[in-house]
Motif scaffolding. Structure first.
Motif, mmCIF file in Angstrom:
data_model
loop_
_atom_site.group_PDB
_atom_site.id
_atom_site.type_symbol
_atom_site.label_atom_id
_atom_site.label_comp_id
_atom_site.label_asym_id
_atom_site.label_seq_id
_atom_site.Cartn_x
_atom_site.Cartn_y
_atom_site.Cartn_z
ATOM 1 N N ALA A 37 0.815 -1.215 0.000
ATOM 2 C CA ALA A 37 0.000 0.000 0.000
ATOM 3 C C ALA A 37 0.851 1.269 0.000
ATOM 4 O O ALA A 37 0.384 2.334 -0.430
ATOM 5 C CB ALA A 37 -0.927 0.002 1.210
ATOM 6 N N THR A 38 2.098 1.182 0.480
ATOM 7 C CA THR A 38 2.965 2.366 0.533
ATOM 8 C C THR A 38 4.031 2.365 -0.562
ATOM 9 O O THR A 38 4.830 3.297 -0.636
ATOM 10 C CB THR A 38 3.681 2.451 1.897
ATOM 11 N N ALA A 39 4.037 1.340 -1.398
ATOM 12 C CA ALA A 39 5.102 1.195 -2.391
ATOM 13 C C ALA A 39 4.921 2.145 -3.570
ATOM 14 O O ALA A 39 3.809 2.597 -3.870
ATOM 15 C CB ALA A 39 5.162 -0.250 -2.886
ATOM 16 N N GLU A 40 6.043 2.432 -4.230
ATOM 17 C CA GLU A 40 6.057 3.296 -5.407
ATOM 18 C C GLU A 40 6.221 2.460 -6.667
ATOM 19 O O GLU A 40 6.930 1.444 -6.662
ATOM 20 C CB GLU A 40 7.242 4.270 -5.347
ATOM 21 N N HIS A 41 5.614 2.884 -7.748
ATOM 22 C CA HIS A 41 5.919 2.295 -9.047
ATOM 23 C C HIS A 41 7.230 2.899 -9.542
ATOM 24 O O HIS A 41 7.515 4.079 -9.293
ATOM 25 C CB HIS A 41 4.798 2.567 -10.051
ATOM 26 N N PRO A 42 8.054 2.123 -10.230
ATOM 27 C CA PRO A 42 9.341 2.647 -10.699
ATOM 28 C C PRO A 42 9.218 3.895 -11.569
ATOM 29 O O PRO A 42 10.121 4.734 -11.579
ATOM 30 C CB PRO A 42 9.924 1.471 -11.482
ATOM 31 N N GLU A 43 8.104 4.038 -12.277
ATOM 32 C CA GLU A 43 7.916 5.218 -13.121
ATOM 33 C C GLU A 43 7.879 6.512 -12.305
ATOM 34 O O GLU A 43 8.203 7.591 -12.828
ATOM 35 C CB GLU A 43 6.620 5.097 -13.921
ATOM 36 N N PHE A 44 7.494 6.416 -11.027
ATOM 37 C CA PHE A 44 7.413 7.619 -10.205
ATOM 38 C C PHE A 44 8.768 8.312 -10.112
ATOM 39 O O PHE A 44 8.846 9.546 -10.251
ATOM 40 C CB PHE A 44 6.896 7.281 -8.806
ATOM 41 N N SER A 45 9.827 7.547 -9.903
ATOM 42 C CA SER A 45 11.162 8.148 -9.820
ATOM 43 C C SER A 45 11.516 8.850 -11.121
ATOM 44 O O SER A 45 12.132 9.927 -11.111
ATOM 45 C CB SER A 45 12.212 7.079 -9.489
ATOM 46 N N GLY A 46 11.143 8.262 -12.245
ATOM 47 C CA GLY A 46 11.398 8.893 -13.536
ATOM 48 C C GLY A 46 10.637 10.189 -13.698
ATOM 49 O O GLY A 46 11.155 11.172 -14.254
ATOM 50 N N ARG A 47 9.415 10.228 -13.213
ATOM 51 C CA ARG A 47 8.624 11.460 -13.276
ATOM 52 C C ARG A 47 9.275 12.560 -12.429
ATOM 53 O O ARG A 47 9.275 13.731 -12.806
ATOM 54 C CB ARG A 47 7.196 11.195 -12.790
ATOM 55 N N VAL A 48 9.801 12.167 -11.275
ATOM 56 C CA VAL A 48 10.470 13.130 -10.412
ATOM 57 C C VAL A 48 11.724 13.677 -11.098
ATOM 58 O O VAL A 48 11.991 14.888 -11.074
ATOM 59 C CB VAL A 48 10.829 12.484 -9.054
ATOM 60 N N ILE A 49 12.490 12.808 -11.726
ATOM 61 C CA ILE A 49 13.703 13.235 -12.429
ATOM 62 C C ILE A 49 13.353 14.173 -13.587
ATOM 63 O O ILE A 49 14.021 15.185 -13.811
ATOM 64 C CB ILE A 49 14.490 12.014 -12.923
ATOM 65 N N ALA A 50 12.290 13.857 -14.319
ATOM 66 C CA ALA A 50 11.851 14.726 -15.416
ATOM 67 C C ALA A 50 11.456 16.104 -14.896
ATOM 68 O O ALA A 50 11.764 17.137 -15.516
ATOM 69 C CB ALA A 50 10.688 14.085 -16.160
ATOM 70 N N ALA A 51 10.786 16.141 -13.760
ATOM 71 C CA ALA A 51 10.381 17.420 -13.176
ATOM 72 C C ALA A 51 11.590 18.217 -12.714
ATOM 73 O O ALA A 51 11.633 19.452 -12.875
ATOM 74 C CB ALA A 51 9.418 17.185 -12.016
ATOM 75 N N LEU A 52 12.559 17.548 -12.149
ATOM 76 C CA LEU A 52 13.784 18.221 -11.717
ATOM 77 C C LEU A 52 14.528 18.813 -12.915
ATOM 78 O O LEU A 52 15.015 19.946 -12.860
ATOM 79 C CB LEU A 52 14.681 17.240 -10.966
#
Length: 287
Positions: A220-235
């Protein structure tokens, strides 16, 4: 991706797991993504996933991926990877150092002397390979006039997690990001270490699927790997990204600051309250 031109990215270790998700997210944001790994086709590794499958999924979604078979334990293959990027584009915008050797016994319980000595391969493909890829990428990032280097990491760089081999490897890439940022700062290249949360990768899904009731709360608290990519794109899209350079960032917190959500639409939790704040380093520079 917010820079007014085509973005060129390299994501290492993208056959599966975090690297695959990051590559998919960067491609979805418009980057041309070079993806690396040793598994070229399905069935070549014990875990599901391959470069071909990652590239096909990105292409099916309308993105551009260039798969490059690369063993990040072999410097000559890493050199050839960046020579190809140079020949194709002459520059590089984003490098994501993600390729990491994770031994099957990593999560076994017990003291380190009861575990295989080979757990230290994370210091080769992980710690050393991050350094090597950054070394070969540096001229391309400098030619670009700006850039972003991200070392994927975890709270294991600060707390006891899976034992000293894993902890030392993660602490090393965190410190490496800080020190590389000092050298890159005059060239407008930002470097961070990104602490990802518990990821829903092929490896963790196998564990969860074996005992679904036991791990229901974790899922329930886990992240999908795509989330990290979205964060990197935003940065990357942030013109003020240099303010983060040299720091260890919690992915969930950076995502919240940028308004980035997971592929499910939710906001992953930070885990700061349980594991503590990111590692910080001194400001003094001794050359």
């Amino acid at each position: 991706m917010g820079q007014g031109r085509d973005c060129v990215a390299v994501v290492t270790g993208a056959s599966r797991g975090a690297g695959k998700g990051i590559a998919k997210a960067l491609a979805a944001a418009g980057a041309t993504v070079y993806i690396t790994g040793r598994s070229w086709r399905a069935g070549e590794a014990a875990l599901p996933g391959s470069l071909t499958e990652t590239a096909e999924e990105i292409a099916a979604a309308g993105g551009v991926a260039v798969p490059v078979r690369c063993d990040h334990g072999r410097d000559e293959e890493v050199e050839a990877l960046f020579a190809r990027v140079r020949a194709d584009h002459g520059r590089l915008d984003i490098l994501v150092n993600n390729a990491t050797s994770l031994h099957d016994a990593l999560t076994a319980t017990g003291p380190f002397w009861e575990k295989p000595l080979d757990l230290t391969t994370i210091w080769d493909v992980g710690m050393r390979s991050h350094y090597t890829a950054s070394w070969y990428a540096a001229p391309l990032l400098l030619a670009n006039g700006e850039g972003l280097v991200v070392n994927t990491s975890s709270f294991g760089g600060r707390i006891y997690m899976h034992g000293p081999a894993y902890g030392a490897g993660k602490a090393a890439v965190d410190k490496m990001a800080h020190d590389m940022a000092v050298d890159f700062r005059p060239h407008n290249v930002a470097v961070i270490s990104l602490w990802m949360g518990l990821l829903l990768t092929e490896r963790t899904r196998q564990v969860f699927d074996a005992e679904p009731d036991k791990y229901a709360d974790l899922v329930a608290t886990a992240e999908h790997p795509e989330f990290s990519g979205r964060v990197i794109a935003a940065l990357w899209a942030d013109p003020g990204r240099m303010a983060h350079s040299g720091t260890v960032c919690i992915g969930a917190e950076l995502g919240e600051a940028y308004g980035v959500t997971d592929i499910t639409g939710g906001q992953p939790p930070s885990h700061r309250a349980f594991f503590g704040p990111p590692t910080s380093f001194g400001d003094a520079v001794v050359e």
